[in-house]
Scaffold this motif. Structure first.
Motif, mmCIF file in Angstrom:
data_model
loop_
_atom_site.group_PDB
_atom_site.id
_atom_site.type_symbol
_atom_site.label_atom_id
_atom_site.label_comp_id
_atom_site.label_asym_id
_atom_site.label_seq_id
_atom_site.Cartn_x
_atom_site.Cartn_y
_atom_site.Cartn_z
ATOM 1 N N PRO A 40 0.831 -1.204 0.000
ATOM 2 C CA PRO A 40 0.000 0.000 0.000
ATOM 3 C C PRO A 40 0.864 1.252 0.000
ATOM 4 C CG PRO A 40 0.112 -0.956 2.190
ATOM 5 C CD PRO A 40 0.813 -1.914 1.294
ATOM 6 N N CYS A 41 0.366 2.320 -0.624
ATOM 7 C CA CYS A 41 1.109 3.582 -0.626
ATOM 8 C C CYS A 41 0.537 4.451 0.493
ATOM 9 C CB CYS A 41 1.051 4.273 -1.980
ATOM 10 S SG CYS A 41 -0.508 5.035 -2.418
ATOM 11 N N ILE A 42 1.443 5.008 1.260
ATOM 12 C CA ILE A 42 1.049 5.765 2.443
ATOM 13 C C ILE A 42 1.481 7.216 2.275
ATOM 14 C CG2 ILE A 42 1.280 5.949 4.944
ATOM 15 C CD1 ILE A 42 2.058 2.935 4.901
ATOM 16 N N ASP A 43 0.505 8.115 2.248
ATOM 17 C CA ASP A 43 0.756 9.556 2.165
ATOM 18 C C ASP A 43 1.709 9.878 1.006
ATOM 19 O OD1 ASP A 43 -0.902 9.886 4.346
ATOM 20 O OD2 ASP A 43 0.730 9.627 5.779
ATOM 21 N N GLN A 44 2.812 10.565 1.303
ATOM 22 C CA GLN A 44 3.709 11.017 0.244
ATOM 23 C C GLN A 44 4.479 9.879 -0.400
ATOM 24 O OE1 GLN A 44 4.188 11.533 3.451
ATOM 25 N NE2 GLN A 44 6.359 11.372 4.024
ATOM 26 N N GLN A 45 4.476 8.699 0.199
ATOM 27 C CA GLN A 45 5.190 7.571 -0.391
ATOM 28 C C GLN A 45 4.612 7.171 -1.748
ATOM 29 O OE1 GLN A 45 5.369 4.321 2.359
ATOM 30 N NE2 GLN A 45 6.361 5.525 3.955
ATOM 31 N N CYS A 46 3.419 7.595 -2.026
ATOM 32 C CA CYS A 46 2.805 7.242 -3.300
ATOM 33 C C CYS A 46 3.592 7.810 -4.482
ATOM 34 C CB CYS A 46 1.369 7.759 -3.365
ATOM 35 S SG CYS A 46 0.263 6.984 -2.170
ATOM 36 N N ASP A 47 4.049 9.058 -4.347
ATOM 37 C CA ASP A 47 4.693 9.695 -5.494
ATOM 38 C C ASP A 47 5.964 10.461 -5.139
ATOM 39 O OD1 ASP A 47 3.587 11.773 -4.094
ATOM 40 O OD2 ASP A 47 2.470 12.618 -5.765
ATOM 41 N N ASN A 48 6.460 10.314 -3.948
ATOM 42 C CA ASN A 48 7.662 11.014 -3.521
ATOM 43 C C ASN A 48 8.630 10.012 -2.886
ATOM 44 O OD1 ASN A 48 9.425 13.101 -2.903
ATOM 45 N ND2 ASN A 48 8.479 13.474 -0.911
ATOM 46 N N PRO A 49 9.826 9.844 -3.466
ATOM 47 C CA PRO A 49 10.392 10.598 -4.576
ATOM 48 C C PRO A 49 9.818 10.179 -5.924
ATOM 49 C CG PRO A 49 11.897 8.857 -3.982
ATOM 50 C CD PRO A 49 10.778 8.820 -2.968
ATOM 51 N N PHE A 50 10.130 10.976 -6.932
ATOM 52 C CA PHE A 50 9.747 10.677 -8.305
ATOM 53 C C PHE A 50 10.765 9.677 -8.867
ATOM 54 C CE2 PHE A 50 10.023 12.495 -12.864
ATOM 55 C CZ PHE A 50 9.168 11.514 -13.358
ATOM 56 N N ASN A 51 10.386 8.425 -8.945
ATOM 57 C CA ASN A 51 11.294 7.372 -9.385
ATOM 58 C C ASN A 51 11.245 7.240 -10.908
ATOM 59 O OD1 ASN A 51 12.604 6.191 -6.976
ATOM 60 N ND2 ASN A 51 10.498 5.871 -6.329
ATOM 61 N N TYR A 52 11.897 8.196 -11.549
ATOM 62 C CA TYR A 52 11.900 8.310 -13.011
ATOM 63 C C TYR A 52 12.337 7.019 -13.681
ATOM 64 C CZ TYR A 52 13.841 10.322 -17.455
ATOM 65 O OH TYR A 52 14.187 10.604 -18.759
ATOM 66 N N TRP A 53 13.428 6.409 -13.193
ATOM 67 C CA TRP A 53 13.945 5.237 -13.905
ATOM 68 C C TRP A 53 13.101 3.994 -13.642
ATOM 69 C CZ3 TRP A 53 17.188 0.714 -13.233
ATOM 70 C CH2 TRP A 53 17.406 0.332 -11.901
ATOM 71 N N TRP A 54 12.420 3.933 -12.494
ATOM 72 C CA TRP A 54 11.470 2.844 -12.286
ATOM 73 C C TRP A 54 10.357 2.933 -13.329
ATOM 74 C CZ3 TRP A 54 10.016 2.415 -6.362
ATOM 75 C CH2 TRP A 54 11.184 2.301 -5.600
ATOM 76 N N LEU A 55 9.891 4.140 -13.559
ATOM 77 C CA LEU A 55 8.774 4.330 -14.488
ATOM 78 C C LEU A 55 9.194 4.070 -15.932
ATOM 79 C CD1 LEU A 55 7.302 7.387 -12.635
ATOM 80 C CD2 LEU A 55 6.135 5.195 -12.964
ATOM 81 N N ALA A 56 10.475 4.269 -16.240
ATOM 82 C CA ALA A 56 10.968 3.870 -17.553
ATOM 83 C C ALA A 56 10.787 2.368 -17.746
ATOM 84 C CB ALA A 56 12.439 4.252 -17.708
ATOM 85 N N HIS A 57 11.059 1.603 -16.713
ATOM 86 C CA HIS A 57 10.871 0.153 -16.807
ATOM 87 C C HIS A 57 9.394 -0.223 -16.849
ATOM 88 C CE1 HIS A 57 15.031 -1.197 -16.645
ATOM 89 N NE2 HIS A 57 15.241 -0.163 -15.844
ATOM 90 N N ALA A 58 8.546 0.617 -16.271
ATOM 91 C CA ALA A 58 7.106 0.380 -16.414
ATOM 92 C C ALA A 58 6.684 0.515 -17.870
ATOM 93 C CB ALA A 58 6.322 1.358 -15.538
#
Length: 398
Positions: free
Chosen positions: A85-103
């Motif tokens: 589960p994502c909790i508060d700011q953990q949902c989008d902070n930090p911005f994991n740019y390279w993780w999303l590249a793999h997405a």
């Protein structure tokens, strides 16, 4: 890759059926109309349908893709959350740019395997979400991160024909080339604020990217980039005796090579680099290098008793094994005689599905043969999906 933190069973058949029914991703279902059949079945002489056997790994990859979307996708932001589960700011902070590249890469895997337009729609949403989150373009401070984003969008372009994706990749490639400088004899820097630190994460993916760009442009300069980068990487960060790939050089300004930083990620990208250049040039030494590094996995990474890949931690490291298995899959495609690698990949996939997955969901563990933690990070989940997609490819090739 911002290296801040390096460090049960099989699901019941009912879960597979229910999951596939909930989201039809290349299900291979069969229909009969006047004795004819659609995809997934074969007509008998009597005009009835005899359903073909389902593809086990493809079905499991479907379920994993479905879980990725249902558990991690944030429709409001147009991005995947960092954890569940994502909790508060953990949902989008930090911005994991390279993780999303793999997405992006993982969604492209699903589309290439199934042809399901749901993936195309999801890629479009993710493209828009990334642009918004990154300030209107894809340029980043980390050269390795940009390489992953460029590789992902170039693949997405090849799969979908969407010109926006090609333009994104080419724009990134132009910026990446500025990372080369003469410190420690050449190579692309890891980041723009640390130009004298050169590592495998910033150079081996750049080789793959330059080679793939060349396949689009046929520009001699792009192929020369790939060869120049390969020569630098092999000369500085690959053990000539074993093929073991080291992480980097001059990280602390002392010119030293980090020979004790050994990660599956680094082995995977060098394997991928050799495979790409071999496919273009047909020069045997490139394939021989890839084979040598892959053969060394059993000495430095694989369990001698189980053939399992190691636990490397969470955060960025959660993606490392996924990167390796992607390029192991590429090596198997060009070198089908790699029986041991094929068996290793399937052994890890089987363990992940039976022991490294949540009991009732396709949520995965950093350790592919142990129960997942209570919080599953996006990096970890993407690695699991990559493994299952590669297993599906191997199954298809057999």
């Amino acid at each position: 890759m911002k290296r801040r933190s390096i460090m049960i069973t099989a699901a019941a058949a009912a879960l597979v059926i229910a999951g596939l029914a909930a989201w039809q991703l290349g299900s291979g279902g069969t229909a009969t109309t006047g004795g004819a059949t659609t995809k997934g079945g074969a007509a008998t002489s009597e005009g009835t349908v005899q359903k073909t056997a389902p593809s086990v790994w493809s079905e499991r990859a479907d379920l994993a893709q479905k879980e990725l979307l249902s558990s991690f996708w944030n429709e409001d932001r147009g991005l995947f959350n960092n954890a569940v589960p994502c909790i508060d700011q953990q949902c989008d902070n930090p911005f994991n740019y390279w993780w999303l590249a793999h997405a992006v890469d993982v969604l492209t895997d699903g589309y290439e395997r199934t042809g399901d337009m749901q993936y195309v729609k999801q890629l479009d949403k993710l493209y828009q979400g990334l642009l918004g989150r990154n300030g209107g373009d894809f340029i980043n401070d980390y050269y390795d991160d940009m390489e992953w984003m460029a590789l992902a969008w170039l693949r997405a372009y090849d799969a979908t024909g969407d010109e926006r994706y090609q333009q994104a990749a080419m724009t990134l490639w132009q910026d990446i080339q500025t990372g080369w400088n003469d410190a420690v004899g050449g190579g692309i820097a890891w980041r723009k604020s640390q130009t004298d630190y050169k590592n495998t994460p910033a150079n081996a993916p750049a080789i793959i990217l330059a080679a793939r760009v060349y396949e689009h442009t046929k520009a001699a300069a792009d192929l020369e980039w790939a060869k120049k980068l390969y020569d630098w990487e092999k000369s500085n960060l690959v053990d000539p005796d074993t093929g073991l790939v080291w992480d980097g050089i001059n990280r602390q300004g002392d010119g030293a090579v980090d020979k004790n930083w050994l990660f599956t990620y680094s082995q995977g990208v060098f394997i991928g680099a050799g495979v790409e250049l071999y496919q273009i040039t047909k020069e045997q030494p490139y394939l021989d290098d890839a084979r040598k590094t892959a053969d060394n996995l059993k000495n430095d990474f694989l369990s001698s008793t189980t053939d399992m890949l190691p636990f490397e931690g969470g955060d960025d490291a959660g993606l490392f094994k996924g990167v390796l298995v992607r390029y192991i899959g590429e090596l198997i495609k060009v070198d089908p005689a790699q029986k041991e690698l094929r068996e290793m990949l399937l052994t890890n996939a089987k363990a992940l599905w039976e022991d490294g997955k949540a009991e009732d969901k396709a949520l995965f563990s950093n350790s592919w043969d142990q129960t997942p933690d209570e919080v599953v990070q996006l990096s970890t989940e993407l690695s699991g999906v990559m493994l299952l997609e590669q297993a599906a490819q191997v199954e298809k090739q057999q």
